[in-house]
Design a protein around this motif. Structure first.
Motif, PDB file in Angstrom:
ATOM      1  N   TYR A 104      -3.000   2.759  -1.004  1.00 40.92           N
ATOM      2  CA  TYR A 104      -1.610   2.653  -1.370  1.00 40.92           C
ATOM      3  C   TYR A 104      -1.482   1.469  -2.305  1.00 40.92           C
ATOM      4  O   TYR A 104      -2.200   0.479  -2.145  1.00 40.92           O
ATOM      5  N   GLN A 132      -4.958   3.333   3.203  1.00 37.88           N
ATOM      6  CA  GLN A 132      -4.009   4.403   3.466  1.00 37.88           C
ATOM      7  C   GLN A 132      -3.275   4.117   4.771  1.00 37.88           C
ATOM      8  O   GLN A 132      -3.863   3.699   5.741  1.00 37.88           O
ATOM      9  N   ASP A 158       1.290   6.271  -3.451  1.00 37.76           N
ATOM     10  CA  ASP A 158       0.073   6.670  -2.760  1.00 37.76           C
ATOM     11  C   ASP A 158      -0.990   6.870  -3.843  1.00 37.76           C
ATOM     12  O   ASP A 158      -0.776   7.626  -4.794  1.00 37.76           O
ATOM     13  N   THR A 159      -2.116   6.212  -3.730  1.00 42.79           N
ATOM     14  CA  THR A 159      -3.134   6.270  -4.790  1.00 42.79           C
ATOM     15  C   THR A 159      -3.927   7.575  -4.779  1.00 42.79           C
ATOM     16  O   THR A 159      -4.789   7.771  -5.638  1.00 42.79           O
ATOM     17  N   ARG A 164       1.902   0.506   4.168  1.00 42.55           N
ATOM     18  CA  ARG A 164       2.870   0.598   3.079  1.00 42.55           C
ATOM     19  C   ARG A 164       3.737  -0.633   3.039  1.00 42.55           C
ATOM     20  O   ARG A 164       4.108  -1.182   4.061  1.00 42.55           O
ATOM     21  N   GLU A 172       5.864   1.597  -6.160  1.00 40.45           N
ATOM     22  CA  GLU A 172       4.867   1.769  -5.115  1.00 40.45           C
ATOM     23  C   GLU A 172       4.494   3.233  -5.061  1.00 40.45           C
ATOM     24  O   GLU A 172       5.315   4.113  -5.336  1.00 40.45           O
TER      25      GLU A 172
END
Length: 188
Positions: free
Chosen positions: A123, A177, A153-154, A180, A151
């Motif tokens: 993230y 992951q 989620d990668t 956050r 921001e």
């Protein structure tokens, strides 16, 4: 350690005398007997946390001040910058396994620089300090200016690149992951 403990007694006596408090009054305030306080000040009783906490409260000082603890070491992080694809990453944290913070400097470059979107676990949170940054996030094409954040989620295809003629600086926080942050960029 023994030297630091030996210095506690005289420090306790000094604090009490500076505040013009008697052993009897201090005993009433802290619940520690007069004889224990006297032995602490003379060094014949070893100071424990159980005894030091009420004394620190009575004198209205921190534990460090009470025992005259030495200052901690230099808190500055002196990590070496990392160069990758013309970008400079300066580590701002040292905690392995958790979120990692970096200052990132993006040089001005041709429009194709950093255009390839990539994915990986984790993230990311991005905050622009200066310049303009182009964030390609899946089908979204966003330009962020100073003070703006994003921001994501990668695992979504993404790319970050400079969108202006001068270097851009940003703060990046990468987390595993599930971890956050709760700051979101406002939509326009």
């Amino acid at each position: 350690m023994a030297k630091a403990l030996a210095a506690v007694g005289p420090r306790l006596r000094e604090l009490r005398q500076q505040r013009d408090i008697t052993l009897t009054r201090l005993a009433e305030t802290t619940g520690i007997s007069v004889s224990t306080l006297s032995r602490l000040e003379s060094g014949s009783r070893r100071p424990t946390l159980e005894l030091l906490l009420p004394l620190a409260e009575a004198y209205q000082v921190t534990l460090d001040e009470l025992v005259d603890a030495p200052e901690t070491g230099d808190p500055r992080i002196r990590a070496r910058p990392i160069q990758r694809d013309g970008h400079t990453f300066i580590p701002l944290s040292r905690r392995p396994g958790g979120p990692q913070a970096f200052k990132q400097i993006l040089p001005p470059g041709p429009p194709s620089c950093g255009a390839d979107q990539q994915t990986h676990e984790g993230y990311e949170w991005v905050y622009v300090l200066s310049g303009r940054v182009r964030l390609l996030l899946g089908d979204h094409d966003l330009v962020l200016g100073p003070g703006e954040a994003a921001e994501f989620d990668t695992r979504l295809p993404h790319s970050i690149r400079n969108a202006g003629p001068e270097p851009a600086e940003l703060i990046n926080i990468f987390g595993p992951q599930g971890e956050r942050l709760h700051v979101r960029a406002r939509s326009r």
